[in-house]
Design a protein around this motif. Structure first.
Motif, PDB file in Angstrom:
ATOM      1  N   ALA A   1     -21.356 -38.157 -60.491  1.00  0.00           N
ATOM      2  CA  ALA A   1     -21.500 -39.008 -59.302  1.00  0.00           C
ATOM      3  C   ALA A   1     -22.630 -40.019 -59.503  1.00  0.00           C
ATOM      4  O   ALA A   1     -22.515 -41.191 -59.114  1.00  0.00           O
ATOM      5  N   LYS A   2     -23.700 -39.563 -60.124  1.00  0.00           N
ATOM      6  CA  LYS A   2     -24.848 -40.441 -60.356  1.00  0.00           C
ATOM      7  C   LYS A   2     -24.455 -41.596 -61.269  1.00  0.00           C
ATOM      8  O   LYS A   2     -24.771 -42.753 -61.008  1.00  0.00           O
ATOM      9  N   LYS A   3     -23.716 -41.247 -62.329  1.00  0.00           N
ATOM     10  CA  LYS A   3     -23.257 -42.255 -63.296  1.00  0.00           C
ATOM     11  C   LYS A   3     -22.364 -43.286 -62.621  1.00  0.00           C
ATOM     12  O   LYS A   3     -22.444 -44.477 -62.870  1.00  0.00           O
ATOM     13  N   GLU A   4     -21.479 -42.779 -61.740  1.00  0.00           N
ATOM     14  CA  GLU A   4     -20.498 -43.658 -61.096  1.00  0.00           C
ATOM     15  C   GLU A   4     -21.030 -44.324 -59.830  1.00  0.00           C
ATOM     16  O   GLU A   4     -20.324 -45.095 -59.178  1.00  0.00           O
ATOM     17  N   GLY A   5     -22.239 -43.983 -59.414  1.00  0.00           N
ATOM     18  CA  GLY A   5     -22.816 -44.567 -58.202  1.00  0.00           C
ATOM     19  C   GLY A   5     -22.097 -44.115 -56.945  1.00  0.00           C
ATOM     20  O   GLY A   5     -22.075 -44.808 -55.932  1.00  0.00           O
ATOM     21  N   PHE A   6     -21.498 -42.895 -57.000  1.00  0.00           N
ATOM     22  CA  PHE A   6     -20.774 -42.358 -55.848  1.00  0.00           C
ATOM     23  C   PHE A   6     -21.703 -41.530 -54.972  1.00  0.00           C
ATOM     24  O   PHE A   6     -22.448 -40.685 -55.453  1.00  0.00           O
ATOM     25  N   PHE A   7     -21.677 -41.809 -53.662  1.00  0.00           N
ATOM     26  CA  PHE A   7     -22.468 -41.005 -52.727  1.00  0.00           C
ATOM     27  C   PHE A   7     -21.550 -40.304 -51.737  1.00  0.00           C
ATOM     28  O   PHE A   7     -20.686 -40.927 -51.132  1.00  0.00           O
ATOM     29  N   GLY A   8     -21.738 -38.985 -51.585  1.00  0.00           N
ATOM     30  CA  GLY A   8     -20.953 -38.215 -50.630  1.00  0.00           C
ATOM     31  C   GLY A   8     -21.892 -37.645 -49.591  1.00  0.00           C
ATOM     32  O   GLY A   8     -23.088 -37.548 -49.835  1.00  0.00           O
ATOM     33  N   THR A   9     -21.341 -37.243 -48.426  1.00  0.00           N
ATOM     34  CA  THR A   9     -22.222 -36.699 -47.387  1.00  0.00           C
ATOM     35  C   THR A   9     -22.477 -35.207 -47.575  1.00  0.00           C
ATOM     36  O   THR A   9     -23.325 -34.640 -46.889  1.00  0.00           O
ATOM     37  N   ASP A  10     -21.732 -34.576 -48.481  1.00  0.00           N
ATOM     38  CA  ASP A  10     -22.081 -33.204 -48.848  1.00  0.00           C
ATOM     39  C   ASP A  10     -21.815 -33.013 -50.337  1.00  0.00           C
ATOM     40  O   ASP A  10     -21.291 -33.910 -51.008  1.00  0.00           O
ATOM     41  N   ASP A  11     -22.190 -31.844 -50.848  1.00  0.00           N
ATOM     42  CA  ASP A  11     -22.051 -31.590 -52.280  1.00  0.00           C
ATOM     43  C   ASP A  11     -20.607 -31.305 -52.651  1.00  0.00           C
ATOM     44  O   ASP A  11     -20.160 -31.651 -53.734  1.00  0.00           O
ATOM     45  N   ALA A  12     -19.875 -30.682 -51.716  1.00  0.00           N
ATOM     46  CA  ALA A  12     -18.485 -30.356 -52.000  1.00  0.00           C
ATOM     47  C   ALA A  12     -17.685 -31.622 -52.303  1.00  0.00           C
ATOM     48  O   ALA A  12     -16.806 -31.612 -53.166  1.00  0.00           O
ATOM     49  N   SER A  13     -18.014 -32.723 -51.635  1.00  0.00           N
ATOM     50  CA  SER A  13     -17.239 -33.953 -51.859  1.00  0.00           C
ATOM     51  C   SER A  13     -17.380 -34.435 -53.306  1.00  0.00           C
ATOM     52  O   SER A  13     -16.434 -34.986 -53.872  1.00  0.00           O
ATOM     53  N   LEU A  14     -18.534 -34.191 -53.925  1.00  0.00           N
ATOM     54  CA  LEU A  14     -18.714 -34.565 -55.329  1.00  0.00           C
ATOM     55  C   LEU A  14     -17.872 -33.655 -56.226  1.00  0.00           C
ATOM     56  O   LEU A  14     -17.290 -34.101 -57.213  1.00  0.00           O
ATOM     57  N   MET A  15     -17.812 -32.384 -55.840  1.00  0.00           N
ATOM     58  CA  MET A  15     -17.020 -31.412 -56.602  1.00  0.00           C
ATOM     59  C   MET A  15     -15.520 -31.718 -56.469  1.00  0.00           C
ATOM     60  O   MET A  15     -14.775 -31.634 -57.433  1.00  0.00           O
ATOM     61  N   GLU A  16     -15.092 -32.076 -55.251  1.00  0.00           N
ATOM     62  CA  GLU A  16     -13.678 -32.408 -55.016  1.00  0.00           C
ATOM     63  C   GLU A  16     -13.288 -33.594 -55.883  1.00  0.00           C
ATOM     64  O   GLU A  16     -12.235 -33.620 -56.512  1.00  0.00           O
ATOM     65  N   LYS A  17     -14.174 -34.592 -55.930  1.00  0.00           N
ATOM     66  CA  LYS A  17     -13.921 -35.811 -56.699  1.00  0.00           C
ATOM     67  C   LYS A  17     -13.799 -35.489 -58.194  1.00  0.00           C
ATOM     68  O   LYS A  17     -13.030 -36.126 -58.908  1.00  0.00           O
ATOM     69  N   ALA A  18     -14.547 -34.488 -58.631  1.00  0.00           N
ATOM     70  CA  ALA A  18     -14.512 -34.107 -60.041  1.00  0.00           C
ATOM     71  C   ALA A  18     -13.334 -33.160 -60.329  1.00  0.00           C
ATOM     72  O   ALA A  18     -13.147 -32.721 -61.457  1.00  0.00           O
ATOM     73  N   GLY A  19     -12.542 -32.857 -59.290  1.00  0.00           N
ATOM     74  CA  GLY A  19     -11.329 -32.061 -59.488  1.00  0.00           C
ATOM     75  C   GLY A  19     -11.503 -30.553 -59.374  1.00  0.00           C
ATOM     76  O   GLY A  19     -10.603 -29.792 -59.737  1.00  0.00           O
ATOM     77  N   TYR A  20     -12.622 -30.108 -58.872  1.00  0.00           N
ATOM     78  CA  TYR A  20     -12.857 -28.668 -58.760  1.00  0.00           C
ATOM     79  C   TYR A  20     -12.232 -28.088 -57.497  1.00  0.00           C
ATOM     80  O   TYR A  20     -12.003 -28.800 -56.518  1.00  0.00           O
ATOM     81  N   LYS A  21     -11.975 -26.771 -57.551  1.00  0.00           N
ATOM     82  CA  LYS A  21     -11.290 -26.084 -56.442  1.00  0.00           C
ATOM     83  C   LYS A  21     -12.308 -25.489 -55.466  1.00  0.00           C
ATOM     84  O   LYS A  21     -13.071 -24.603 -55.807  1.00  0.00           O
ATOM     85  N   ILE A  22     -12.256 -25.993 -54.240  1.00  0.00           N
ATOM     86  CA  ILE A  22     -13.203 -25.582 -53.203  1.00  0.00           C
ATOM     87  C   ILE A  22     -12.451 -24.872 -52.074  1.00  0.00           C
ATOM     88  O   ILE A  22     -11.392 -25.329 -51.656  1.00  0.00           O
TER      89      ILE A  22
END
Ligand code: CTP
Ligand code: MG
Length: 219
Positions: free
Chosen positions: A170-191
């Protein structure tokens, strides 16, 4: 298995009007509530308390569980990122906003349990009770299907390595989410979700503090 808790208390409280993590609720600073709850949990090996840089030295809260203090960043996500740099070799990380003083031990435990079972992450959430609509410029556009809508809270537990990877990405891509799960979802992880509660509300404005005071004085 090493489990580390990250307690976020490095916000500016812009909507509240002051740094709300330090206001007193029944004589105790707000952030201490979550710290006390974590101290009652044997499964937590270490706590990382994230504080505003300028308060780092003066805040030394009592804690049974080993506690490390870390300076926060500009956004919530930066604060979590900073905390992750101070964790080595953990299996599970559980993240919690100290602005939610009423999170229960069960919420922490169930969130952790889901990750132990194999989920990449588990977030505390409950099904929306109200109807939620999309409104643009005072114009009602759409009514969302309530069956699929969840109100999301913290604590949120994650596989440590995967969370760190998602944060780096997320840091590399300049992506900001309002929680941590949103970063994990974006990376394709199962939440998955574990049960939250309306009582685990976040103190965001002064109005929320009225509610919080009612609750602590009734208990
Ligand atoms: N937080 C943090 N570091 C930041 C921003 C927020 O550790 N740079 C923490 C807050 O202390 C809080 C949690 O993240 O426990 C949720 O954030 P929020 O309710 O938005 O708190 P603030 O950012 O302080 O409030 P505001 O957005 O109104 O400024
Ligand atoms: Mg904020």
């Amino acid at each position: 298995m090493k489990i580390v808790a990250v307690l976020l208390a490095a916000g500016k409280g812009k909507r509240f009007g002051e740094k709300k993590q330090f206001i007193k609720l029944k004589g105790e600073p707000l952030f201490q509530y979550s710290l006390n709850t974590l101290n009652r949990l044997d499964v937590i090996d270490e706590i990382i308390l994230v504080l505003p840089e300028e308060d780092l030295e003066r805040i030394n809260p009592p804690s049974f569980t080993p506690l490390k203090k870390v300076a926060g960043g500009e956004e919530r996500q930066d604060s979590v990122y900073n905390a992750l740099q101070y964790i080595d070799n953990a299996d599970i990380v559980i993240i919690h906003d100290t602005a939610r003083p009423f999170a229960t031990e069960k919420m922490f435990l169930q969130s952790i349990e889901n990750v132990k079972k194999g989920w990449d992450g588990s977030i505390t959430a409950y099904k929306a009770k109200d109807t939620i609509k999309v409104v643009e410029n005072d114009n009602v556009k759409e009514t969302l299907d309530r069956e699929k809508l969840y109100i999301v809270q913290t604590p949120q537990a994650f596989d440590f390595k995967k969370l760190k990877e998602a944060h780096e990405k997320a840091k590399k891509e300049g992506f900001f989410g309002t929680d941590d799960a949103s970063l994990m979802e974006k990376a394709g992880y199962k939440i998955t979700v574990n049960p939250g509660s309306i009582l685990n509300f976040k103190i965001t404005t002064k109005e929320d503090l009225i509610l919080a005071n009612c609750l602590v004085h009734k208990r």
